[in-house]
Design a protein around this motif. Structure first.
Motif, PDB file in Angstrom:
ATOM      1  N   GLU A  12     -82.394  47.040 -34.688  1.00  0.00           N
ATOM      2  CA  GLU A  12     -83.313  46.160 -35.409  1.00  0.00           C
ATOM      3  C   GLU A  12     -84.564  45.864 -34.581  1.00  0.00           C
ATOM      4  OE1 GLU A  12     -83.133  41.743 -37.501  1.00  0.00           O
ATOM      5  OE2 GLU A  12     -81.693  42.257 -35.931  1.00  0.00           O
ATOM      6  N   TRP A  13     -84.403  45.642 -33.292  1.00  0.00           N
ATOM      7  CA  TRP A  13     -85.523  45.354 -32.400  1.00  0.00           C
ATOM      8  C   TRP A  13     -86.497  46.537 -32.389  1.00  0.00           C
ATOM      9  CZ3 TRP A  13     -87.799  47.117 -27.890  1.00  0.00           C
ATOM     10  CH2 TRP A  13     -88.535  46.198 -27.140  1.00  0.00           C
ATOM     11  N   TYR A  14     -85.951  47.746 -32.297  1.00  0.00           N
ATOM     12  CA  TYR A  14     -86.803  48.942 -32.278  1.00  0.00           C
ATOM     13  C   TYR A  14     -87.450  49.196 -33.637  1.00  0.00           C
ATOM     14  CZ  TYR A  14     -85.828  50.142 -27.490  1.00  0.00           C
ATOM     15  OH  TYR A  14     -85.783  50.119 -26.115  1.00  0.00           O
ATOM     16  N   GLN A  15     -86.764  48.839 -34.719  1.00  0.00           N
ATOM     17  CA  GLN A  15     -87.395  48.955 -36.038  1.00  0.00           C
ATOM     18  C   GLN A  15     -88.603  48.034 -36.134  1.00  0.00           C
ATOM     19  OE1 GLN A  15     -84.271  48.234 -38.940  1.00  0.00           O
ATOM     20  NE2 GLN A  15     -84.158  50.421 -39.388  1.00  0.00           N
ATOM     21  N   GLN A  16     -88.449  46.797 -35.674  1.00  0.00           N
ATOM     22  CA  GLN A  16     -89.564  45.850 -35.700  1.00  0.00           C
ATOM     23  C   GLN A  16     -90.722  46.373 -34.859  1.00  0.00           C
ATOM     24  OE1 GLN A  16     -89.929  43.057 -37.553  1.00  0.00           O
ATOM     25  NE2 GLN A  16     -87.985  43.597 -38.514  1.00  0.00           N
ATOM     26  N   LEU A  17     -90.418  46.906 -33.720  1.00  0.00           N
ATOM     27  CA  LEU A  17     -91.430  47.443 -32.831  1.00  0.00           C
ATOM     28  C   LEU A  17     -92.200  48.581 -33.505  1.00  0.00           C
ATOM     29  CD1 LEU A  17     -91.605  47.492 -29.279  1.00  0.00           C
ATOM     30  CD2 LEU A  17     -91.315  49.818 -30.074  1.00  0.00           C
ATOM     31  N   CYS A  18     -91.494  49.451 -34.184  1.00  0.00           N
ATOM     32  CA  CYS A  18     -92.123  50.597 -34.851  1.00  0.00           C
ATOM     33  C   CYS A  18     -93.000  50.182 -36.022  1.00  0.00           C
ATOM     34  CB  CYS A  18     -91.057  51.576 -35.340  1.00  0.00           C
ATOM     35  SG  CYS A  18     -90.310  52.541 -34.023  1.00  0.00           S
ATOM     36  N   ARG A  19     -92.726  49.035 -36.603  1.00  0.00           N
ATOM     37  CA  ARG A  19     -93.448  48.593 -37.797  1.00  0.00           C
ATOM     38  C   ARG A  19     -94.683  47.748 -37.500  1.00  0.00           C
ATOM     39  NH1 ARG A  19     -87.915  47.151 -41.059  1.00  0.00           N
ATOM     40  NH2 ARG A  19     -87.341  49.319 -41.442  1.00  0.00           N
ATOM     41  N   ALA A  20     -94.872  47.380 -36.245  1.00  0.00           N
ATOM     42  CA  ALA A  20     -95.992  46.511 -35.885  1.00  0.00           C
ATOM     43  C   ALA A  20     -97.135  47.319 -35.282  1.00  0.00           C
ATOM     44  CB  ALA A  20     -95.513  45.454 -34.896  1.00  0.00           C
TER      45      ALA A  20
END
Length: 188
Positions: A12-20
């Motif tokens: 989830e942390w890496y998904q958020q990172l990829c989306r910002a």
């Protein structure tokens, strides 16, 4: 968006990172025990296992100043746990040489250790986010794993037949099981 530092953070942390477009890595928050800042979660033959980096107590409690403890043989324990859990995964051998140094080399500060891990994950996942460090603490736009609605999609996991699908494990689980296709899971 602001993200807390993580030790092989959750998917989830890496998904958020990829989306910002721009991510600030929180360097000025107080260290919080029993969080992803010094813990990752993996899937093993016996179920979920937490791997925790021991830290020294005392002194400044700002995350950037927290020192890693060399107590015990935690690096060897973590590497052995990863080998045991993921040696049968499709991509463990492919990435093992890139990750082994994190369990052989000493790092003084948790924040620096996590930052180097994050940079290696960017390389292995072939992602190129713009990340800056905070210079003062701010709660604004601060994201902590499992604080938002995380929708997990299924992907192959070594022990899924035994334990069912286990969502939001360490990014290592996704990387070892999906390899180069992990990026597609993160950006969808």
């Amino acid at each position: 968006m602001t993200l807390s530092t993580t030790y092989f953070g959750p998917i989830e942390w890496y998904q958020q990172l990829c989306r910002a477009d721009l991510v600030y890595l929180e360097a000025c928050e107080s260290f919080i025990k029993q969080t992803y800042r010094n813990r990752c979660t993996i899937a093993t033959a016996n179920g979920v296992q937490n791997l925790t980096v021991p830290v020294e107590h005392g002194g400044s409690r700002l995350i950037r100043d927290v020192r890693i403890s060399n107590h015990g043989s935690w690096r060897r324990v973590h590497w052995n746990a990863l080998q045991s859990a993921y040696s049968e995964s499709p991509f463990f051998e492919y990435y093992a040489d890139d990750l082994r140094p994190f369990f052989e080399q000493d790092y003084e500060f948790l924040y620096d250790y996590n930052y180097e891990i994050m940079q290696k994950m960017f390389e292995l996942l072939d992602i190129h986010p713009h990340v800056e460090h905070t210079v003062e603490f701010s709660m604004e736009n601060n994201f902590c794993p499992q604080s938002s609605a995380f929708s997990s999609r299924l992907y192959y996991q070594v022990f899924a037949r035994k334990h069912g699908f286990l969502p939001n494990l360490s990014i290592l689980d996704l990387l070892f099981n999906m390899g180069p296709e992990a990026i597609f899971y993160l950006v969808k």
